[in-house]
Write an enzyme that holds these catalytic residues in place. Structure first.
Site, PDB file in Angstrom:
ATOM      1  N   ARG A 289      97.540  61.824 130.001  1.00  0.00           N
ATOM      2  CA  ARG A 289      96.394  61.042 130.466  1.00  0.00           C
ATOM      3  C   ARG A 289      96.354  61.014 131.995  1.00  0.00           C
ATOM      4  O   ARG A 289      95.274  60.944 132.578  1.00  0.00           O
ATOM      5  CB  ARG A 289      96.493  59.602 129.951  1.00  0.00           C
ATOM      6  CG  ARG A 289      96.231  59.472 128.481  1.00  0.00           C
ATOM      7  CD  ARG A 289      96.203  58.019 128.083  1.00  0.00           C
ATOM      8  NE  ARG A 289      95.458  57.257 129.066  1.00  0.00           N
ATOM      9  CZ  ARG A 289      95.652  55.972 129.343  1.00  0.00           C
ATOM     10  NH1 ARG A 289      96.549  55.292 128.702  1.00  0.00           N
ATOM     11  NH2 ARG A 289      94.923  55.366 130.249  1.00  0.00           N
TER      12      ARG A 289
ATOM     13  N   LYS B 200      93.649  59.827 139.923  1.00  0.00           N
ATOM     14  CA  LYS B 200      92.939  59.567 138.667  1.00  0.00           C
ATOM     15  C   LYS B 200      92.248  58.210 138.718  1.00  0.00           C
ATOM     16  O   LYS B 200      91.091  58.072 138.321  1.00  0.00           O
ATOM     17  CB  LYS B 200      93.949  59.590 137.516  1.00  0.00           C
ATOM     18  CG  LYS B 200      93.529  58.830 136.284  1.00  0.00           C
ATOM     19  CD  LYS B 200      94.633  58.747 135.243  1.00  0.00           C
ATOM     20  CE  LYS B 200      95.448  57.489 135.244  1.00  0.00           C
ATOM     21  NZ  LYS B 200      94.856  56.320 134.613  1.00  0.00           N
TER      22      LYS B 200
ATOM     23  N   ARG C 207      95.465  42.514 128.870  1.00  0.00           N
ATOM     24  CA  ARG C 207      94.459  43.148 129.725  1.00  0.00           C
ATOM     25  C   ARG C 207      93.024  42.753 129.388  1.00  0.00           C
ATOM     26  O   ARG C 207      92.211  43.573 128.967  1.00  0.00           O
ATOM     27  CB  ARG C 207      94.612  44.672 129.684  1.00  0.00           C
ATOM     28  CG  ARG C 207      95.996  45.094 130.102  1.00  0.00           C
ATOM     29  CD  ARG C 207      96.119  46.566 130.285  1.00  0.00           C
ATOM     30  NE  ARG C 207      95.618  47.021 131.584  1.00  0.00           N
ATOM     31  CZ  ARG C 207      95.756  48.257 132.016  1.00  0.00           C
ATOM     32  NH1 ARG C 207      96.333  49.157 131.279  1.00  0.00           N
ATOM     33  NH2 ARG C 207      95.290  48.602 133.196  1.00  0.00           N
TER      34      ARG C 207
HETATM   35  C1  UD1 Z   1      94.184  49.213 137.435  1.00  0.00           C
HETATM   36  C2  UD1 Z   1      94.800  50.573 137.228  1.00  0.00           C
HETATM   37  C3  UD1 Z   1      96.196  50.456 136.642  1.00  0.00           C
HETATM   38  C4  UD1 Z   1      97.046  49.525 137.506  1.00  0.00           C
HETATM   39  C5  UD1 Z   1      96.338  48.202 137.721  1.00  0.00           C
HETATM   40  C6  UD1 Z   1      97.074  47.277 138.683  1.00  0.00           C
HETATM   41  C7  UD1 Z   1      92.910  51.983 136.734  1.00  0.00           C
HETATM   42  C8  UD1 Z   1      92.175  52.790 135.714  1.00  0.00           C
HETATM   43  N1  UD1 Z   1      93.975  51.341 136.309  1.00  0.00           N
HETATM   44  O1  UD1 Z   1      94.060  48.622 136.146  1.00  0.00           O
HETATM   45  O2  UD1 Z   1      96.779  51.753 136.607  1.00  0.00           O
HETATM   46  O3  UD1 Z   1      98.278  49.298 136.859  1.00  0.00           O
HETATM   47  O4  UD1 Z   1      95.021  48.426 138.264  1.00  0.00           O
HETATM   48  O5  UD1 Z   1      97.302  47.912 139.885  1.00  0.00           O
HETATM   49  O6  UD1 Z   1      92.549  51.948 137.893  1.00  0.00           O
HETATM   50  N2  UD1 Z   1      92.960  40.680 134.471  1.00  0.00           N
HETATM   51  C9  UD1 Z   1      92.403  39.585 133.893  1.00  0.00           C
HETATM   52  N3  UD1 Z   1      91.048  39.589 133.655  1.00  0.00           N
HETATM   53  C10 UD1 Z   1      90.257  40.646 133.986  1.00  0.00           C
HETATM   54  C11 UD1 Z   1      90.839  41.770 134.604  1.00  0.00           C
HETATM   55  C12 UD1 Z   1      92.206  41.767 134.846  1.00  0.00           C
HETATM   56  O7  UD1 Z   1      93.095  38.618 133.579  1.00  0.00           O
HETATM   57  O8  UD1 Z   1      89.042  40.586 133.738  1.00  0.00           O
HETATM   58  C13 UD1 Z   1      94.426  40.712 134.731  1.00  0.00           C
HETATM   59  C14 UD1 Z   1      95.142  41.840 134.015  1.00  0.00           C
HETATM   60  O9  UD1 Z   1      95.464  41.496 132.683  1.00  0.00           O
HETATM   61  C15 UD1 Z   1      96.366  42.020 134.890  1.00  0.00           C
HETATM   62  C16 UD1 Z   1      95.836  41.733 136.299  1.00  0.00           C
HETATM   63  O10 UD1 Z   1      94.631  40.984 136.102  1.00  0.00           O
HETATM   64  O11 UD1 Z   1      97.348  41.066 134.568  1.00  0.00           O
HETATM   65  C17 UD1 Z   1      95.533  42.945 137.149  1.00  0.00           C
HETATM   66  O12 UD1 Z   1      94.724  43.830 136.400  1.00  0.00           O
HETATM   67  P1  UD1 Z   1      93.692  44.814 137.100  1.00  0.00           P
HETATM   68  O13 UD1 Z   1      93.997  44.865 138.562  1.00  0.00           O
HETATM   69  O14 UD1 Z   1      92.320  44.444 136.690  1.00  0.00           O
HETATM   70  O15 UD1 Z   1      94.088  46.196 136.460  1.00  0.00           O
HETATM   71  P2  UD1 Z   1      93.124  47.335 135.952  1.00  0.00           P
HETATM   72  O16 UD1 Z   1      91.936  47.450 136.834  1.00  0.00           O
HETATM   73  O17 UD1 Z   1      92.936  47.204 134.490  1.00  0.00           O
END
Ligand code: UD1
Length: 421
Positions: free
Chosen positions: A400, A22, A122
């Site tokens: 989901r 997914k 997030r």
């Molecule tokens: C993706 C996955 C999710 C998984 C996560 C970590 C999808 C749809 N979801 O989520 O299932 O748990 O990777 O493996 O692929 N962060 C910031 N600023 C940003 C972006 C992220 O501070 O702009 C932080 C987040 O709050 C978190 C960390 O970075 O603490 C990692 O998040 P991220 O790797 O971006 O997760 P997602 O892409 O949202």
């Protein structure tokens, strides 16, 4: 509202087909926005709410989408609007991934701030900052990200991520494919889903190197073409069923799954007493009945232990011999399954971002609910080994991300059914 009922105690034996990931399919759908030609995705997960939400969003933008079982075709040749509205985006965080492609191809995008699982704040600051570094002007207004590219389009540049982010790496990698000149993404995420997305973009004509390493280089091109691509298998789904078989005992064949994407969890699971092997395209997991050994785990960016398997691992530890510490380093609010597991008889204490799980002799069925996807599946796993009936409410989250979980577990011997509320 529908629930799932599980009566614990059955071993799992048989075959479970693993779906396409997914977390990759959702991003590949966004990559389709980068070209006016038709894209075809094989091994797309079917009947997942997140896929339905992304379909709704892309159709709203003007894409023509058709699905035939696991084949999804998307044509973004006639986009009508560059706005991703709140009503659709709030359902799922993966929708923020339309931002980079829309901005790169059309020079304009307006995307609502996303929703998704309630597992922490997030933010999307890394996505926004990276696009600004590529020359975009971004205004945050009334819950929307209003982005405009400079006149000649986005500009390649060096972007150093202060923190590893899956979504930001993907959004900027997609945006950079159509930017002017070279973009270098430093401290990129290395997940198999990112490599798969990158490989699809390369097939489409993008010039990308360094996939799977910390530094990804993208040389912008003028246009991309439509291609056919098969979605990488879902390692989190496979990992979940491996843990399920470890907890219940029995032998499962997981069709179309890859051990190499699960190195960190499989290393720990083997220390705990669950062995797996790759046989062609399948993973075989076999476990005699008996207590597993408790073990400590800490979530980390790939190739470390995935946060998306943390809740399932914790469910397994509730019955293991001894005590294990679970430390969550990715999301600050990802222990929502703890009080529910404790209601089933588990002994878990949370201290900050760590939880001590002391193994207990048995769990008992209870009525439980969870507010995020992986927490919900952890409760299903606990239900598989608990005495009596467990009712899992709010299965919305489960739907989901887990394709036909009731059918897949039921077919291998679980006493599980969906009940209308
Ligand atoms: C993706 C996955 C999710 C998984 C996560 C970590 C999808 C749809 N979801 O989520 O299932 O748990 O990777 O493996 O692929 N962060 C910031 N600023 C940003 C972006 C992220 O501070 O702009 C932080 C987040 O709050 C978190 C960390 O970075 O603490 C990692 O998040 P991220 O790797 O971006 O997760 P997602 O892409 O949202």
């Amino acid at each position: 509202m529908d629930s799932i009922s599980v009566i614990g105690g059955n071993q799992l034996n048989g075959t479970i087909p693993i779906s396409g990931a997914k977390n990759c399919a959702l991003k590949l759908m966004c990559a389709a926005l980068l070209t006016q030609e038709e894209m075809h995705f094989e091994n797309s997960p079917n009947s997942l709410r997140d896929m339905d939400s992304q379909t709704e969003l892309l159709e709203y933008l003007g894409c023509k989408i058709s699905r035939d079982k696991s084949l999804m075709s998307i044509n973004a040749g006639n986009i009508q609007t560059y706005t991703a509205p709140y009503d659709i985006v709030r359902k799922m965080r993966g929708s923020i991934l339309v931002l980079g492609p829309l901005l790169a191809r059309f020079g304009e995008a307006k995307v609502s701030m996303p929703g998704g699982c309630a597992i922490g704040t997030r933010p999307v600051d890394l996505h926004i900052k990276g696009l600004e570094e590529m020359g975009a002007s971004i205004i945050l207004e009334e819950g929307y990200i209003n982005a405009t590219a400079p006149k000649g389009g986005l500009q390649g540049t060096k972007i150093i991520f202060p923190k590893v982010s899956v979504g930001a790496t993907e959004n900027l990698m997609m945006a950079a494919t159509l930017a002017k000149g070279e973009t270098v993404l430093v401290n990129s995420a290395k997940e198999p889903e990112i490599i798969d997305l990158g490989e699809c973009l390369i097939k489409m004509g993008a010039k990308i190197s360094g996939l799977g390493s910390e530094t990804i280089r993208i040389e912008g091109v003028k246009a991309l073409s439509g291609v056919r691509h098969s979605v990488v298998p879902d390692r989190i789904e496979a990992g979940t069923y491996i843990i399920a078989a470890g907890m219940t005992g029995g032998t499962l064949r997981l069709q179309n799954a890859r051990v190499e994407h699960l190195s960190a969890p499989l290393g720990l699971l083997s220390q705990s007493g669950i062995e797996v092997e790759q046989e062609g395209n399948d993973i075989i997991v076999h476990r005699e009945i008996g207590r597993l050994q408790a073990i400590d785990v800490m979530t980390e960016p790939y190739p470390g232990f995935p946060t998306d398997l943390q809740a399932q691992f914790m469910a397994m530890l509730t019955l293991a011999e001894g005590a294990g510490m679970v430390t969550e380093t990715i999301f600050e609010n990802r222990f929502m399954h703890v009080p529910e597991l404790n209601r089933m008889g588990a002994d878990i204490t949370v201290q900050g971002n760590s939880a001590i799980v002391r193994g207990v002799g048995r769990l008992h069925g209870a009525e439980v609910m969870a507010t995020d996807l992986r927490a919900s599946v952890a409760l299903v796993l606990a239900g598989l080994v608990a005495e009596g009936e467990t009712i899992i409410n709010r299965i919305y989250h489960l739907e989901r991300g887990y394709e036909d979980i009731v059918g897949k577990l039921g077919n291998v011997g679980a006493n599980i059914k969906r009940v209308g509320g």
